[in-house]
Design a protein around this motif. Structure first.
Motif, PDB file in Angstrom:
ATOM      1  N   ASN A 306       0.810  -1.306   0.122  1.00 61.30           N
ATOM      2  CA  ASN A 306      -0.095   0.011  -0.141  1.00 61.30           C
ATOM      3  C   ASN A 306       0.757   1.270  -0.079  1.00 61.30           C
ATOM      4  O   ASN A 306       2.116   1.272   0.235  1.00 61.30           O
ATOM      5  N   PRO A 307       0.413   2.503  -0.310  1.00 61.33           N
ATOM      6  CA  PRO A 307       0.974   3.722  -0.430  1.00 61.33           C
ATOM      7  C   PRO A 307       1.641   3.993   1.001  1.00 61.33           C
ATOM      8  O   PRO A 307       2.906   4.529   0.749  1.00 61.33           O
ATOM      9  N   ILE A 308       1.182   3.877   1.958  1.00 61.03           N
ATOM     10  CA  ILE A 308       1.671   4.178   3.361  1.00 61.03           C
ATOM     11  C   ILE A 308       2.869   3.376   3.705  1.00 61.03           C
ATOM     12  O   ILE A 308       3.917   3.812   3.964  1.00 61.03           O
ATOM     13  N   GLU A 309       3.005   2.227   3.564  1.00 63.05           N
ATOM     14  CA  GLU A 309       3.910   1.158   3.600  1.00 63.05           C
ATOM     15  C   GLU A 309       5.035   1.689   2.888  1.00 63.05           C
ATOM     16  O   GLU A 309       6.280   1.694   2.907  1.00 63.05           O
ATOM     17  N   ALA A 310       4.876   2.040   1.233  1.00 62.66           N
ATOM     18  CA  ALA A 310       5.908   2.449   0.472  1.00 62.66           C
ATOM     19  C   ALA A 310       6.419   3.595   0.891  1.00 62.66           C
ATOM     20  O   ALA A 310       7.792   3.694   0.814  1.00 62.66           O
ATOM     21  N   PHE A 311       5.546   4.767   1.338  1.00 60.25           N
ATOM     22  CA  PHE A 311       6.478   5.875   1.840  1.00 60.25           C
ATOM     23  C   PHE A 311       7.243   5.896   3.066  1.00 60.25           C
ATOM     24  O   PHE A 311       8.088   6.370   3.270  1.00 60.25           O
TER      25      PHE A 311
END
Length: 349
Positions: A306-311
């Motif tokens: 997900n985007p949060i994990e990637a950021f």
């Protein structure tokens, strides 16, 4: 209603700037979203502070019943409540804690997570996003290759905050109809029927939830892990390119072999900060293994779910990599300056 309208003005001006998708509009959108985040947190803190945040216990609370707050311990509230069953927890804040929550973005964030208003994984992510804002606002650094990714991510987090940080009281004054119409017009949504105020209130129209839904419709997040990984790869490749540039110049200068790792050692020995304050105290030299880890890091980020994990992966990468990246960049700039000086000197300038 007035406060909802004020938040909507920030959030949907940002959304409209985001839709224009130019670097200058994305920058404006980012600054507005960061402002909206802090506004929402300030209001959420004020909502709880009058009964929760106090440096002195009431006279009837015994010393051993008082619990000192540690808002860096995000399990403290659940743990203490569970230990007391149905009993009330008498939280004790120090005056310095209350002051820091009032003044500091990160401490507001940690307090709201400690209080259960936001999830713990928001701490590192939102804090880092706020640091990006400070770079834009105070140092004119906008990270253009990452800006489109992070502004969409910040907008998604604002939508989450709109859902989670509920207003304590919604007032309906004589000017509420105008505020409601303007707010829904900003969202691009039809306003609820306003002919019967009691009917409007009884239906519990939730403006913040409607704002969150309207904002999410504008976002593009499906490929964020891929885009963040590409951004990280671009930075590691550019850093290698600078090291090769330095190594080639030094090999010609010294008429001997000069490797990329020789350039790394040179960066750590001679790096001078961009403000002209002289040599910076040497930190631990980056090794081949460390550099290889940074080169391979994007592959892990690419597989994030997900985007949060990637950021979060990007934030951890930057915490390790950016000192090295700056040193190499400054060394390459110094070499480039020397080359240009020699060219100008040869031309008699």
């Amino acid at each position: 209603m007035k406060r909802s309208a004020e938040i909507a003005a920030q959030v949907f001006t940002a959304r409209d700037a985001l839709a224009r998708d130019t670097p200058e509009d994305l920058r404006v959108a980012y600054l507005l979203l960061d402002s909206a985040a802090e506004t929402l947190m300030v209001r959420a803190v004020k909502k709880v502070s009058w009964y929760l945040m106090r440096p002195d216990a009431p006279w009837y609370v015994k010393k051993d019943e008082q619990v000192k707050v540690d808002f860096s311990d995000f399990t403290q509230t659940e743990r203490e409540k569970a230990a007391r069953g149905e009993g009330h927890v008498h939280w004790m804040f120090s005056k310095s804690q209350i002051g820091s929550i009032d003044r500091n973005f990160d401490d507001k964030l940690r307090f709201l997570v400690w209080n259960g208003d936001m999830p713990s994984h928001f701490v590192g992510v939102v804090s880092r996003l706020h640091e990006y804002r400070n770079e834009m606002y105070h140092r004119e650094e906008s990270r253009p290759n990452a800006l489109r990714i992070v502004v969409h991510l910040y907008a998604w987090i604002i939508a989450e905050m709109l859902d989670r940080l509920r207003p304590g009281v919604t007032s309906y004054g004589s000017d509420a109809d105008d505020y409601i119409r303007r707010t829904y017009k900003r969202m691009g949504m039809p306003a609820p029927a306003l002919d019967d105020r009691l009917h409007f209130l009884s239906r519990r129209v939730d403006i913040q939830s409607d704002m969150a839904a309207a904002l999410r419709e504008a976002l593009e997040l499906d490929d964020v892990p891929e885009l963040i990984a590409d951004y990280m790869t671009d930075r590691t490749r550019r850093t290698h390119g600078r090291l090769v540039f330095v190594a080639e110049f030094m090999a010609e200068e010294k008429q001997t072999k000069f490797t990329e790792m020789d350039a790394v050692r040179m960066a750590y020995e001679s790096w001078v900060d961009r403000n002209g304050n002289g040599a910076v105290q040497q930190s631990r030299l980056a090794t081949r293994a460390t550099i290889r880890k940074w080169d391979e890091w994007p592959d892990t980020t690419r597989s994030c779910s997900n985007p949060i994990e990637a950021f979060r992966s990007l934030a951890e990468f930057e915490a390790e990599f950016e000192d090295f990246e700056r040193r190499v960049q400054e060394l390459a700039f110094a070499v480039d300056g020397e080359i240009n000086f020699r060219i100008d000197y040869a031309k008699g300038k």
